[in-house]
Design an enzyme around this catalytic site. Structure first.
Site, PDB file in Angstrom:
ATOM      1  N   ASP A   7       6.760   2.964   6.764  1.00 17.50           N
ATOM      2  CA  ASP A   7       6.272   2.113   5.228  1.00 17.50           C
ATOM      3  C   ASP A   7       6.642   3.285   4.165  1.00 17.50           C
ATOM      4  OD1 ASP A   7       5.811   0.123   6.853  1.00 17.50           O
ATOM      5  OD2 ASP A   7       4.187  -0.728   5.879  1.00 17.50           O
ATOM      6  N   SER A  59       0.937  -1.374  -0.052  1.00 13.02           N
ATOM      7  CA  SER A  59      -0.027  -0.128   0.037  1.00 13.02           C
ATOM      8  C   SER A  59       0.863   1.425   0.047  1.00 13.02           C
ATOM      9  CB  SER A  59      -1.010   0.175   1.150  1.00 13.02           C
ATOM     10  OG  SER A  59      -0.204   0.030   2.294  1.00 13.02           O
TER      11      SER A  59
END
Ligand code: MEV
Length: 323
Positions: free
Chosen positions: A152, A108
């Site tokens: 991330d 994602s």
């Protein structure tokens, strides 16, 4: 607002070496980018008012991005494009992914970083600013995961090996390694939701703060020691820290018997140590090896022992800069 998109953009996948979950509570973390995790290609549609079409075949993703599309990917992508003042109609976007989705390898964040680069590219004189890309990615990551730390997004944007601390620079700090690190990434094939796992840890901490806070603190200490070991090329120290990290993550409730089994099997096939990586609850395990040959032997041994794994274990060499 611009109606233009850059014609292509890339973002890295990621493995978290040390510090997942504790990073949400302000502790440091170390992660490495997986090069070219996702490449997006943008083509203008003849009808500039038509909904954006997004397709990533290996993630079984084929969507029209409209405000009515009931899909988190559509919501997240539109949020990113709007945040970047980019177009919200008139384009087809095709993705080539080298990482699986929903496996703890940062799919994602790779999507939102690459999309932010497509949108910010035409507005920048050279490369879009790293901090701006990370900030835009986070807008999408919040749709997927609630309150992500930003780790991330930082690794997806920067690649290489990154030290990250919430509240410090959004894109983290690049780390120079004393020696390359040979890793085997082992996808368990068990899907999981990062947001639910982060919420589970929070609930355990709320119930048992005096027990769980020291575990989170120990994970942070382990990252500080791990950073020194990485820069000095002390692989055996890193291996011991990797083993302890998996045990502490188990104490947070995010491992599974299947992940423990994969860690033990990797060590049996010659890895120095193994741990879950990312949110846990499924996803991937990483195994640290002392040589490339040892890593190849781990890959071969695991593929023979677990032929039913939906994605086969694979080798990655982590280096400073873009791995
Ligand atoms: C997920 O890849 C990493 C976690 O630490 C969550 C976060 O950092 O937002 C579990």
């Amino acid at each position: 607002m611009t109606l233009e998109l850059q014609r292509s953009a890339v973002a890295c996948g990621k493995v978290i070496l040390l510090g997942e979950h504790s990073v949400v509570y302000g502790q440091p973390a170390l992660a490495a980018g997986l090069a070219r995790g996702l490449t997006l290609h943008a083509t203008p549609l003849p009808d500039r008012g038509a909904a954006i079409e997004l397709s990533v075949p290996s993630w079984a993703l084929d969507l029209r991005l409209t405000p009515d599309t009931d899909h988190p990917v559509a919501r997240a992508c539109l949020e990113v494009l709007t945040h970047c003042d980019g177009p919200v109609t008139g384009w087809r976007i095709d993705g080539e992914a080298r990482i699986p989705c929903r496996a703890g390898l940062g799919s994602s964040a790779a999507l939102t970083v690459a999309l932010a680069r497509l949108a910010l590219g035409p507005q920048a004189s050279a490369e879009p600013d790293l901090e701006e890309v990370v900030a835009a990615s986070l807008v999408g990551e919040r749709v997927f995961h609630g309150t992500p730390s930003g780790l991330d997004s930082a690794v997806a944007a920067r690649g290489g090996v990154v030290a990250f601390e919430r509240g410090a620079s959004g894109s983290g700090e690049p780390i120079e390694l004393g020696a390359p690190v040979s890793l085997v990434v082992i996808p368990s094939g068990i899907p999981r939701q990062t947001g639910a796992l982060v919420a589970g840890v929070r609930m355990r901490r709320d119930r048992l703060p005096t027990v769980i806070d020291p575990v989170i603190g120990a994970l942070g200490q382990l990252v500080t020691r791990g950073r020194a070991a990485l820069t000095a090329g002390q692989l055996h120290v890193l291996a011991e820290l990797t083993t302890v990290a998996h045990e502490l993550l188990s104490a947070l409730g995010v491992s599974l018997p299947e992940l423990d089994l994969l860690c033990a099997a990797a060590v049996r096939h010659g890895a120095l140590a193994a741990k879950l990586t990312g949110a846990g609850g499924g996803g991937c395990v990483i195994a640290l090896c002392d040589t490339r040959a040892a890593a190849q032997a781990v890959v071969t041994g695991l593929r023979a022992e677990f032929p039913a794994l939906t994605s086969a274990p694979f080798f990655v060499e982590i280096e400073s800069g873009q791995p």
